[in-house]
Scaffold this motif. Structure first.
Motif, PDB file in Angstrom:
ATOM      1  N   ARG A  43      39.548  33.228  29.771  1.00  0.00           N
ATOM      2  CA  ARG A  43      38.296  33.989  29.674  1.00  0.00           C
ATOM      3  C   ARG A  43      38.544  35.380  29.120  1.00  0.00           C
ATOM      4  N   PHE A  44      39.716  35.876  29.366  1.00  0.00           N
ATOM      5  CA  PHE A  44      40.029  37.214  28.870  1.00  0.00           C
ATOM      6  C   PHE A  44      40.387  37.181  27.387  1.00  0.00           C
ATOM      7  N   LEU A  45      41.133  36.131  26.996  1.00  0.00           N
ATOM      8  CA  LEU A  45      41.602  36.055  25.604  1.00  0.00           C
ATOM      9  C   LEU A  45      40.674  35.231  24.720  1.00  0.00           C
ATOM     10  N   GLU A  46      39.931  34.292  25.368  1.00  0.00           N
ATOM     11  CA  GLU A  46      39.042  33.395  24.633  1.00  0.00           C
ATOM     12  C   GLU A  46      39.796  32.641  23.544  1.00  0.00           C
ATOM     13  N   ASN A  47      40.988  32.199  23.884  1.00  0.00           N
ATOM     14  CA  ASN A  47      41.800  31.438  22.927  1.00  0.00           C
ATOM     15  C   ASN A  47      42.706  30.509  23.715  1.00  0.00           C
TER      16      ASN A  47
END
Lengths: 190, 406
Positions: free
Chosen positions: A36-40
């Protein structure tokens, strides 16, 4: 608790099986936080593994009596933030490979309106989250997505609870403004 | 109230963390404020959208890959780290031991403290004053001091001075009126029934002293083994009371055939410790006996004391004395006479029965359960022939009682 202490000690002594038993239950939540923080997804996988390797090697620095969970998430958050900063320095764009819905664009027309709206909102939110400054983003992810309490977040980030509340409030307002500006989310309400 | 003040309240409201009053206040406000109402709805929608985010599963290869990397990392640590010094089995043993140690740390620490305290109590309980340094110069020096005091008083007796005046040592003063003091265990007054030579000698040589030391409490020291040169030392709440006993060394011992050891030992358990110790001493007086030695120890704590009294008394009164001491016990039950060690131990594990042990033993001042040897038996026989026997009375404080302070 005693069992946890024994696992920690055995893991400190290099027992991989004990370490894996110790972190069982944390992997998925850490992975989701990172994601969720990196979205990757790819970065999330690599960074999550990096986090657990770092925990394994840093376990000797863990002070018994403190919360293992808090210590673990602190390492996870700091690793994420370090990764983002490094990526910024390298001028590599963060690609959006996954919108969290697990659903392709072509399926929109098959969904009921409210569900489709919800999917759109999610995608819009994913985009908006990436735009948040790191400090606000991490607080919003931990609070609004991962469900940590304000106190837990303040312990993980080593910040006063008031600061955490303020960051979350600001993060939500920034998200609202981003979505408003993009006219993706609030058009019919404005 | 300005909208800014509702900013934080809006977040609490959408999270469901507001109080009833806050909720009512905010709802009243958003009825008239479109901006705040819009903000409440927007933030609410954002949070609902976040809540609908599904948890993302770990990639399938995540754990196997992590496991491999951990093993690789472990291998690297092994080749460079301190843990490589020990083989895996030893490290596991160390880890297990550490875990056990941590689990039972408090118990181990408590046990160690008890052992340490017991050691020091045992080591220093014979000190009449203090534990260390000048005050605690030790039993030998203190007793030597008292012994010299006794000798000077002996000279005073010879000059017709009935009671010793203080002789320079401001710590040592004569005891006055101690006959009524039940805490003085040494009823050493010579008896009419005793052999006249012994009585005369003892009456000349015995003196009583008190060394003030308010910090010390109820630990008695007996030093009678020093060739009979000194008698008993007893600490009380207000000071250390010494009874110097100068019995003329070998001559007095020879005149007293029972001096080598008791022929009988009786143990009683009492609640009122002081009263019963006093009663036992009075009993010796009443039946023509005397107290040769006495000792109070506080091994079980200051309110769980043990009195050890060596009584010298006419053989014909032996049965009476035993009977009456037995009666001092709270239940009146007692066992007496020589018995073997195993029987005594068997009784010792039955505290509910008010254990009364009686056994003979060969060494003076020893409270352990020992089987009488041939030498002891021979001496006992000799003692009985001369109509004077020695018995050992052990009075055990049964339970903690609050002793009155002086």
């Amino acid at each position: 608790m005693n069992e946890n202490k024994e696992l920690i000690y055995r893991a400190k002594m290099g027992d991989v099986a004990a370490f894996e038993e110790l972190i069982s239950g944390y992997e998925k939540k850490v992975y989701n936080t990172v994601y969720r923080f990196l979205e990757n997804t790819e970065d999330a996988r690599d960074i999550t593994q990096e986090i657990f390797l770092k925990i394994y090697t840093s376990l000797k620095n863990f002070k018994e009596g403190s919360s293992f969970s808090t210590w673990l998430y602190r390492i996870a958050v700091n690793t994420c933030i370090d990764f983002c900063r490094k990526k910024k320095e390298d001028a590599l764009p963060i690609t959006d490979e996954m919108d969290g819905s697990g659903m392709g664009q072509g399926e929109h027309s098959k969904m009921p309106e409210d569900v489709m709206e919800n999917k759109e909102l999610k995608k819009a939110l994913n985009d908006a989250i990436k735009s948040l400054p790191e400090d606000l983003r991490m607080c919003v992810v931990l609070r609004d997505i991962q469900g940590f309490s304000y106190v837990e977040i303040s312990e993980i980030l080593k910040c006063p609870t008031g600061t955490i509340k303020s960051r979350i409030n600001r993060g939500r307002r920034v998200l609202r403004q981003i979505l408003k500006d993009r006219e993706l989310f609030f058009n019919k309400y404005v | 109230m300005a909208c800014e003040t509702y900013r934080e309240l809006i977040d609490k409201y959408v999270e469901g963390l507001v109080t009833l009053d806050e909720k009512e206040a905010l709802e009243e406000h958003i009825k008239i404020c479109a901006e705040c109402r819009s903000e409440v709805e927007d933030i609410g929608r954002i949070l609902r959208a976040f809540n609908s985010f599904e948890s993302v599963d770990l990639p399938d290869d995540f754990m196997p890959s992590l496991h491999e990397r951990l093993l690789k990392l472990k291998g690297e640590q092994k080749s460079t780290g301190i843990t490589s010094f020990f083989p895996g089995s030893i490290r596991y043993f160390m880890a297990s031991f550490h875990s056990f140690y941590r689990s039972y740390f408090k118990i181990l620490a408590g046990g160690f403290c008890v052992i340490l305290i017991s050691f020091f109590l045992g080591r220093f309980s014979n000190m009449p004053e203090g534990l260390f340094g000048r005050k605690g110069m030790g039993t030998e020096k203190q007793l030597a001091k008292i012994e010299s005091k006794a000798l000077s008083l002996e000279a005073a007796h010879a000059d017709g001075i009935s009671k010793a005046e203080s002789s320079g040592d401001d710590k040592i003063q004569p005891i006055t009126g101690d006959s009524a003091d039940k805490k003085i265990l040494m009823a050493d007054k010579p008896k009419e029934g005793a052999p006249s030579a012994t009585v005369e000698k003892e009456s000349m040589l015995r003196s009583e002293f008190e060394i003030s030391n308010p910090k010390q409490r109820s630990i008695a020291v007996n030093k009678s083994s020093r060739n009979g040169s000194i008698g008993d030392v007893m600490q009380t709440e207000n000071g250390i009371k010494y009874k110097a006993l100068q019995d003329g060394g070998q001559k007095a011992a020879a005149a007293n055939p029972g001096s080598e050891g008791p022929v009988e030992q009786i143990t009683i358990f009492v609640n009122d410790f002081d009263k019963n110790v006093g009663s036992a001493i009075e009993l010796a007086d009443q039946l023509g006996g005397s107290i040769r030695e006495s000792q109070i120890t506080a091994e079980g704590g200051e309110n769980l004391r043990k009195a050890y009294i060596l009584m010298e008394l006419p053989a014909e009164n032996l049965a009476t004395v035993l009977e009456r001491i037995k009666a001092l016990s709270d239940t009146g039950k007692s066992l007496e006479g020589p018995q073997d060690k195993s029987a005594a131990e068997e009784k010792a594990v039955q505290p509910e029965e008010q254990l009364m042990m009686a056994q003979s033993h060969g060494q003076e001042g020893q409270q352990g359960n020992t089987v009488p040897d041939e030498k002891t038996t021979e001496k006992e026989t000799q003692s009985k022939e001369k109509k004077l026997v020695v018995i050992q009375v052990n009075i055990m404080e049964k339970e903690a009682v609050q002793r009155p302070k002086d």
